[in-house]
Design a protein around this motif. Structure first.
Motif, PDB file in Angstrom:
ATOM      1  N   PHE A 161       0.828  -1.205   0.000  1.00 50.79           N
ATOM      2  CA  PHE A 161       0.000   0.000   0.000  1.00 50.79           C
ATOM      3  C   PHE A 161       0.859   1.249   0.000  1.00 50.79           C
ATOM      4  CE2 PHE A 161      -2.116   3.494   2.166  1.00 50.79           C
ATOM      5  CZ  PHE A 161      -3.290   3.590   1.436  1.00 50.79           C
ATOM      6  N   GLU A 162       1.933   1.243   0.774  1.00 44.64           N
ATOM      7  CA  GLU A 162       2.785   2.421   0.879  1.00 44.64           C
ATOM      8  C   GLU A 162       3.554   2.707  -0.398  1.00 44.64           C
ATOM      9  OE1 GLU A 162       5.148   1.790   4.386  1.00 44.64           O
ATOM     10  OE2 GLU A 162       3.657   2.729   5.666  1.00 44.64           O
ATOM     11  N   THR A 163       3.714   1.697  -1.249  1.00 49.05           N
ATOM     12  CA  THR A 163       4.462   1.911  -2.483  1.00 49.05           C
ATOM     13  C   THR A 163       3.551   2.051  -3.697  1.00 49.05           C
ATOM     14  OG1 THR A 163       4.743  -0.494  -2.699  1.00 49.05           O
ATOM     15  CG2 THR A 163       6.536   0.724  -1.679  1.00 49.05           C
ATOM     16  N   ILE A 164       2.237   2.151  -3.459  1.00 50.96           N
ATOM     17  CA  ILE A 164       1.318   2.399  -4.564  1.00 50.96           C
ATOM     18  C   ILE A 164       1.653   3.749  -5.166  1.00 50.96           C
ATOM     19  CG2 ILE A 164      -1.093   2.913  -5.170  1.00 50.96           C
ATOM     20  CD1 ILE A 164      -1.954   0.943  -3.046  1.00 50.96           C
ATOM     21  N   ASP A 165       1.787   3.807  -6.492  1.00 48.63           N
ATOM     22  CA  ASP A 165       2.097   5.065  -7.160  1.00 48.63           C
ATOM     23  C   ASP A 165       0.978   6.062  -6.940  1.00 48.63           C
ATOM     24  OD1 ASP A 165       2.045   6.869  -9.822  1.00 48.63           O
ATOM     25  OD2 ASP A 165       4.071   6.243  -9.328  1.00 48.63           O
ATOM     26  N   ASP A 166       1.330   7.313  -6.827  1.00 41.45           N
ATOM     27  CA  ASP A 166       0.361   8.355  -6.534  1.00 41.45           C
ATOM     28  C   ASP A 166      -0.734   8.454  -7.584  1.00 41.45           C
ATOM     29  OD1 ASP A 166       0.050  10.625  -4.477  1.00 41.45           O
ATOM     30  OD2 ASP A 166      -0.326  11.630  -6.377  1.00 41.45           O
ATOM     31  N   SER A 167      -0.452   7.991  -8.808  1.00 35.06           N
ATOM     32  CA  SER A 167      -1.454   8.055  -9.865  1.00 35.06           C
ATOM     33  C   SER A 167      -2.643   7.171  -9.555  1.00 35.06           C
ATOM     34  CB  SER A 167      -0.842   7.620 -11.197  1.00 35.06           C
ATOM     35  OG  SER A 167      -0.409   6.265 -11.128  1.00 35.06           O
ATOM     36  N   ALA A 168      -2.490   6.245  -8.626  1.00 35.02           N
ATOM     37  CA  ALA A 168      -3.592   5.372  -8.242  1.00 35.02           C
ATOM     38  C   ALA A 168      -4.477   6.039  -7.199  1.00 35.02           C
ATOM     39  CB  ALA A 168      -3.026   4.061  -7.694  1.00 35.02           C
ATOM     40  N   ASP A 169      -4.193   7.306  -6.897  1.00 37.06           N
ATOM     41  CA  ASP A 169      -4.961   8.061  -5.913  1.00 37.06           C
ATOM     42  C   ASP A 169      -4.977   7.358  -4.561  1.00 37.06           C
ATOM     43  OD1 ASP A 169      -5.585  10.179  -7.566  1.00 37.06           O
ATOM     44  OD2 ASP A 169      -7.345   9.187  -8.372  1.00 37.06           O
ATOM     45  N   VAL A 170      -3.830   7.365  -3.900  1.00 38.40           N
ATOM     46  CA  VAL A 170      -3.678   6.708  -2.614  1.00 38.40           C
ATOM     47  C   VAL A 170      -4.745   7.158  -1.621  1.00 38.40           C
ATOM     48  CG1 VAL A 170      -2.161   6.476  -0.619  1.00 38.40           C
ATOM     49  CG2 VAL A 170      -1.215   6.321  -2.911  1.00 38.40           C
ATOM     50  N   ASN A 171      -5.062   8.433  -1.647  1.00 33.61           N
ATOM     51  CA  ASN A 171      -6.022   8.951  -0.677  1.00 33.61           C
ATOM     52  C   ASN A 171      -7.406   8.328  -0.826  1.00 33.61           C
ATOM     53  OD1 ASN A 171      -4.149  10.814   0.458  1.00 33.61           O
ATOM     54  ND2 ASN A 171      -4.371  12.054  -1.376  1.00 33.61           N
ATOM     55  N   GLU A 172      -7.776   7.961  -2.041  1.00 36.09           N
ATOM     56  CA  GLU A 172      -9.064   7.315  -2.253  1.00 36.09           C
ATOM     57  C   GLU A 172      -9.062   5.896  -1.700  1.00 36.09           C
ATOM     58  OE1 GLU A 172     -10.021   7.523  -6.365  1.00 36.09           O
ATOM     59  OE2 GLU A 172     -10.283   9.703  -6.362  1.00 36.09           O
ATOM     60  N   LEU A 173      -7.879   5.289  -1.598  1.00 36.56           N
ATOM     61  CA  LEU A 173      -7.778   3.936  -1.059  1.00 36.56           C
ATOM     62  C   LEU A 173      -7.751   3.929   0.468  1.00 36.56           C
ATOM     63  CD1 LEU A 173      -5.159   2.357  -3.485  1.00 36.56           C
ATOM     64  CD2 LEU A 173      -7.609   1.940  -3.424  1.00 36.56           C
ATOM     65  N   ARG A 174      -7.574   5.111   1.077  1.00 39.58           N
ATOM     66  CA  ARG A 174      -7.547   5.186   2.530  1.00 39.58           C
ATOM     67  C   ARG A 174      -8.974   5.183   3.082  1.00 39.58           C
ATOM     68  NH1 ARG A 174      -2.582   6.426   4.774  1.00 39.58           N
ATOM     69  NH2 ARG A 174      -0.986   7.004   3.274  1.00 39.58           N
ATOM     70  N   SER A 175      -9.672   4.101   2.867  1.00 40.66           N
ATOM     71  CA  SER A 175     -11.030   3.898   3.343  1.00 40.66           C
ATOM     72  C   SER A 175     -11.170   2.431   3.687  1.00 40.66           C
ATOM     73  CB  SER A 175     -12.044   4.277   2.262  1.00 40.66           C
ATOM     74  OG  SER A 175     -11.923   3.419   1.151  1.00 40.66           O
ATOM     75  N   GLN A 176     -12.226   2.070   4.418  1.00 41.45           N
ATOM     76  CA  GLN A 176     -12.418   0.673   4.789  1.00 41.45           C
ATOM     77  C   GLN A 176     -12.491  -0.215   3.553  1.00 41.45           C
ATOM     78  OE1 GLN A 176     -12.418  -0.100   7.985  1.00 41.45           O
ATOM     79  NE2 GLN A 176     -12.820  -2.300   7.868  1.00 41.45           N
ATOM     80  N   GLU A 177     -13.214   0.252   2.535  1.00 42.72           N
ATOM     81  CA  GLU A 177     -13.354  -0.523   1.312  1.00 42.72           C
ATOM     82  C   GLU A 177     -12.031  -0.627   0.563  1.00 42.72           C
ATOM     83  OE1 GLU A 177     -15.895  -0.491  -2.899  1.00 42.72           O
ATOM     84  OE2 GLU A 177     -16.276   1.032  -1.355  1.00 42.72           O
ATOM     85  N   GLY A 178     -11.313   0.497   0.487  1.00 40.50           N
ATOM     86  CA  GLY A 178     -10.035   0.501  -0.205  1.00 40.50           C
ATOM     87  C   GLY A 178      -9.020  -0.394   0.476  1.00 40.50           C
ATOM     88  N   MET A 179      -8.959  -0.319   1.805  1.00 37.71           N
ATOM     89  CA  MET A 179      -8.030  -1.158   2.548  1.00 37.71           C
ATOM     90  C   MET A 179      -8.390  -2.633   2.414  1.00 37.71           C
ATOM     91  SD  MET A 179      -5.636   0.612   3.845  1.00 37.71           S
ATOM     92  CE  MET A 179      -5.190   2.274   4.350  1.00 37.71           C
ATOM     93  N   SER A 180      -9.689  -2.931   2.393  1.00 38.06           N
ATOM     94  CA  SER A 180     -10.135  -4.316   2.230  1.00 38.06           C
ATOM     95  C   SER A 180      -9.654  -4.880   0.903  1.00 38.06           C
ATOM     96  CB  SER A 180     -11.665  -4.392   2.308  1.00 38.06           C
ATOM     97  OG  SER A 180     -12.120  -4.019   3.597  1.00 38.06           O
ATOM     98  N   GLN A 181      -9.664  -4.048  -0.134  1.00 39.82           N
ATOM     99  CA  GLN A 181      -9.200  -4.474  -1.448  1.00 39.82           C
ATOM    100  C   GLN A 181      -7.715  -4.816  -1.415  1.00 39.82           C
ATOM    101  OE1 GLN A 181     -10.241  -1.353  -4.163  1.00 39.82           O
ATOM    102  NE2 GLN A 181     -12.438  -1.696  -3.977  1.00 39.82           N
TER     103      GLN A 181
END
Length: 256
Positions: A161-181
């Motif tokens: 997760f920490e190395t996800i490129d910023d183009s993947a919109d890391v902030n949008e993944l900072r949610s329960q659903e995003g983390m579950s994915q």
């Protein structure tokens, strides 16, 4: 009339070529409203001219809304500073400083996090954390969650997760659903929690403890996760991760 047609044809071709060049130049640029809304400007000031290079991270517009491109594609460019700004990262609760840079001929410009910049003498710029060591993930988890079971796959998920490129919109993944994915790629689970934290000193267990307490996970609360599988990581000063600053960490907790 024939000359007029030829002239119009030349103009048309010129416009077409110009469009192609424009499209090519902007192909690597990416707009993200979520990234822009995740930060707040604290201050922006002029600064003296210094020469740097950057091989990691990305170059952005002044409020991070547009990512112009990866620094690895301009690794040979010498960047010259003329301004700097401090942005408050809302999701992490701390500040980050970016330098405004330009290429020698002025054809390229943008804002780069100072942790990615290296002076021409090879030294990195000053960052917010003074230590250059990070605590071991297994030690951190076993100390912070003494009644849980350390799971290396969850630590791998945190690192991913920490190395996800910023183009993947890391902030949008900072949610329960995003983390579950993110978690589901590594391990199956029935119930999941995550802790998104910031430690002022990623090499200090005491600092990490304080960071977890700030997120509502004091020692007593952490003991309630008996039997849970836990894993995570915290970014060290010597780690250059896109969109992640030293001291930022993720801990995953699951019931299988």
């Amino acid at each position: 009339m024939k000359k007029v047609i030829q002239i119009m044809t030349i103009i048309g071709v010129g416009i077409g070529l110009s469009s192609v060049v424009s499209m090519t130049a902007s192909a690597s640029s990416q707009y993200s409203a979520s990234r822009a809304s995740s930060v707040r400007l604290v201050w922006r000031k002029t600064m003296k001219r210094h020469a740097y290079t950057a091989t990691t991270g990305s170059r952005f517009s002044k409020h991070l809304s547009i990512r112009y491109g990866n620094n690895k594609t301009t690794a040979k460019v010498t960047w010259y500073t003329d301004a700097h700004e401090m942005l408050y990262k809302k999701y992490a609760g701390h500040n980050a400083i970016y330098y405004h840079v330009k290429s020698a001929d002025g054809s390229l410009q943008g804002w780069i996090w100072r942790g990615y910049l290296k002076a021409r003498n090879g030294k990195t710029t000053k960052t917010q954390v003074t230590d250059d060591v990070t605590v071991d993930s297994k030690t951190m988890i076993r100390t912070m969650f003494p009644k849980s079971t350390y799971n290396s796959k969850l630590t791998d998920a945190a690192n991913s997760f920490e190395t996800i490129d910023d183009s993947a919109d890391v902030n949008e993944l900072r949610s329960q659903e995003g983390m579950s994915q993110v978690i589901s790629r590594y391990v199956s689970f029935k119930r999941m929690k995550y802790i998104d934290f910031y430690s002022k000193n990623p090499a200090s267990m005491k600092s990490i403890d304080q960071a977890l307490i700030a997120q509502g996970y004091d020692a007593a609360t952490r003991k309630n996760f008996k039997g849970w599988s836990v894993g995570g990581s915290v970014t060290g000063l010597d780690d250059a991760l896109e969109g992640i600053d030293p001291g930022e960490g993720i801990i995953y907790l699951i019931q299988q």
